[in-house]
Design a protein around this motif. Structure first.
Motif, PDB file in Angstrom:
ATOM      1  N   SER A   1      69.175 -20.891  -8.389  1.00  0.00           N
ATOM      2  CA  SER A   1      68.619 -20.589  -9.848  1.00  0.00           C
ATOM      3  C   SER A   1      69.799 -19.874 -10.482  1.00  0.00           C
ATOM      4  O   SER A   1      70.042 -18.900 -10.148  1.00  0.00           O
ATOM      5  N   VAL A   2      69.322 -20.129 -11.959  1.00  0.00           N
ATOM      6  CA  VAL A   2      70.323 -19.477 -12.719  1.00  0.00           C
ATOM      7  C   VAL A   2      69.345 -18.858 -14.088  1.00  0.00           C
ATOM      8  O   VAL A   2      68.855 -19.964 -14.548  1.00  0.00           O
TER       9      VAL A   2
ATOM     10  N   ARG B   1      71.993 -22.728 -17.632  1.00  0.00           N
ATOM     11  CA  ARG B   1      71.106 -21.348 -17.795  1.00  0.00           C
ATOM     12  C   ARG B   1      69.606 -22.031 -18.145  1.00  0.00           C
ATOM     13  O   ARG B   1      69.252 -22.979 -18.295  1.00  0.00           O
ATOM     14  N   ALA B   2      68.853 -20.968 -17.359  1.00  0.00           N
ATOM     15  CA  ALA B   2      67.119 -21.283 -17.353  1.00  0.00           C
ATOM     16  C   ALA B   2      66.626 -22.257 -16.712  1.00  0.00           C
ATOM     17  O   ALA B   2      65.969 -23.074 -17.090  1.00  0.00           O
ATOM     18  N   LYS B   3      67.442 -22.505 -15.463  1.00  0.00           N
ATOM     19  CA  LYS B   3      67.228 -23.672 -14.576  1.00  0.00           C
ATOM     20  C   LYS B   3      67.305 -23.358 -13.317  1.00  0.00           C
ATOM     21  O   LYS B   3      67.767 -22.398 -12.872  1.00  0.00           O
ATOM     22  N   ILE B   4      66.632 -24.363 -12.473  1.00  0.00           N
ATOM     23  CA  ILE B   4      67.041 -24.326 -10.979  1.00  0.00           C
ATOM     24  C   ILE B   4      68.032 -25.777 -10.854  1.00  0.00           C
ATOM     25  O   ILE B   4      67.675 -26.595 -11.265  1.00  0.00           O
ATOM     26  N   LEU B   5      69.080 -25.620 -10.471  1.00  0.00           N
ATOM     27  CA  LEU B   5      70.202 -26.535 -10.187  1.00  0.00           C
ATOM     28  C   LEU B   5      69.946 -27.092  -8.713  1.00  0.00           C
ATOM     29  O   LEU B   5      69.635 -26.481  -7.656  1.00  0.00           O
ATOM     30  N   VAL B   6      70.578 -28.207  -8.369  1.00  0.00           N
ATOM     31  CA  VAL B   6      70.766 -28.659  -7.040  1.00  0.00           C
ATOM     32  C   VAL B   6      72.150 -29.471  -6.896  1.00  0.00           C
ATOM     33  O   VAL B   6      72.772 -29.937  -7.881  1.00  0.00           O
ATOM     34  N   ALA B   7      72.934 -29.206  -5.744  1.00  0.00           N
ATOM     35  CA  ALA B   7      74.248 -29.674  -5.475  1.00  0.00           C
ATOM     36  C   ALA B   7      74.090 -30.085  -3.914  1.00  0.00           C
ATOM     37  O   ALA B   7      73.093 -29.512  -3.175  1.00  0.00           O
ATOM     38  N   ASN B   8      75.253 -30.902  -3.659  1.00  0.00           N
ATOM     39  CA  ASN B   8      75.469 -31.152  -2.078  1.00  0.00           C
ATOM     40  C   ASN B   8      75.949 -29.681  -1.580  1.00  0.00           C
ATOM     41  O   ASN B   8      76.507 -28.868  -2.334  1.00  0.00           O
TER      42      ASN B   8
END
Length: 178
Positions: free
Chosen positions: A9-10, A24-31
């Motif tokens: 969460s950013v 910004r203002a997001k939820i990101l996803v990564a390996n």
């Protein structure tokens, strides 16, 4: 997450603005190693805490509404986050209410509505589903910790509330817990 990926969460860099940084203002996803970082969901001003539903494995997150438009608006939120969803910030809040104090305006038609609206400026920081080992009357419910307000005529928050949910996760009501 239950899929073995890393969810991040950013928060926003401001109270209300168009962000210049795509993260910004997001939820990101990564390996797990940080590779393949991408947007999972957007329009989330500040989703400080999130957790996974113990049965559906859906991502549930708190989100703090913007400041300086009144004691009782906008609501803070609990959202069920799904891949690709836009939750409205900075243009909309709560049940897709247009933020008329912010320009430029954008339609709220494409925004995902909040699942649970919380009292404005409660500052929800944590949430947890009540474990199945608790008494049956608590099963399926959610505990939400409020940091509390700084910008409200009469302070609010500073407690833990219980959001009563049915077995399908539908919101019924909120009550003080601690």
């Amino acid at each position: 997450g239950p899929d073995g990926r890393l969810y991040i969460s950013v928060g926003s860099s401001c109270n209300v603005c168009i962000e210049k940084d795509w993260r910004r203002a997001k939820i990101l996803v990564a390996n797990p190693d940080g590779s393949e970082l991408k947007e999972f969901a957007s329009g989330l001003r500040n989703s400080v805490f999130f957790t996974w539903h113990p049965i559906t494995h859906e991502l549930w997150a708190t989100d703090m509404g913007r400041d300086l438009i009144g004691d009782d608006i906008p609501p803070d939120e609990v959202n069920i986050i799904k891949n690709g969803n836009f939750f409205g910030w900075p243009y909309c809040y709560g049940k897709n209410v247009q933020d008329k104090t912010f320009q430029p305006t954008k339609s709220c038609d494409d925004a995902t509505s909040s699942h649970i609206d919380l009292q404005a400026h409660s500052a929800p920081l944590g949430l947890a589903f009540i474990p199945s080992s608790w008494p049956a009357e608590y099963h399926d419910d959610l505990l939400i910790a409020y940091h509390g307000s700084w910008n409200r005529t009469e302070p609010t928050g500073y407690k833990i509330v219980r959001a009563k949910l049915d077995a399908q996760g539908n919101y019924q009501k909120t009550e003080d817990f601690i």
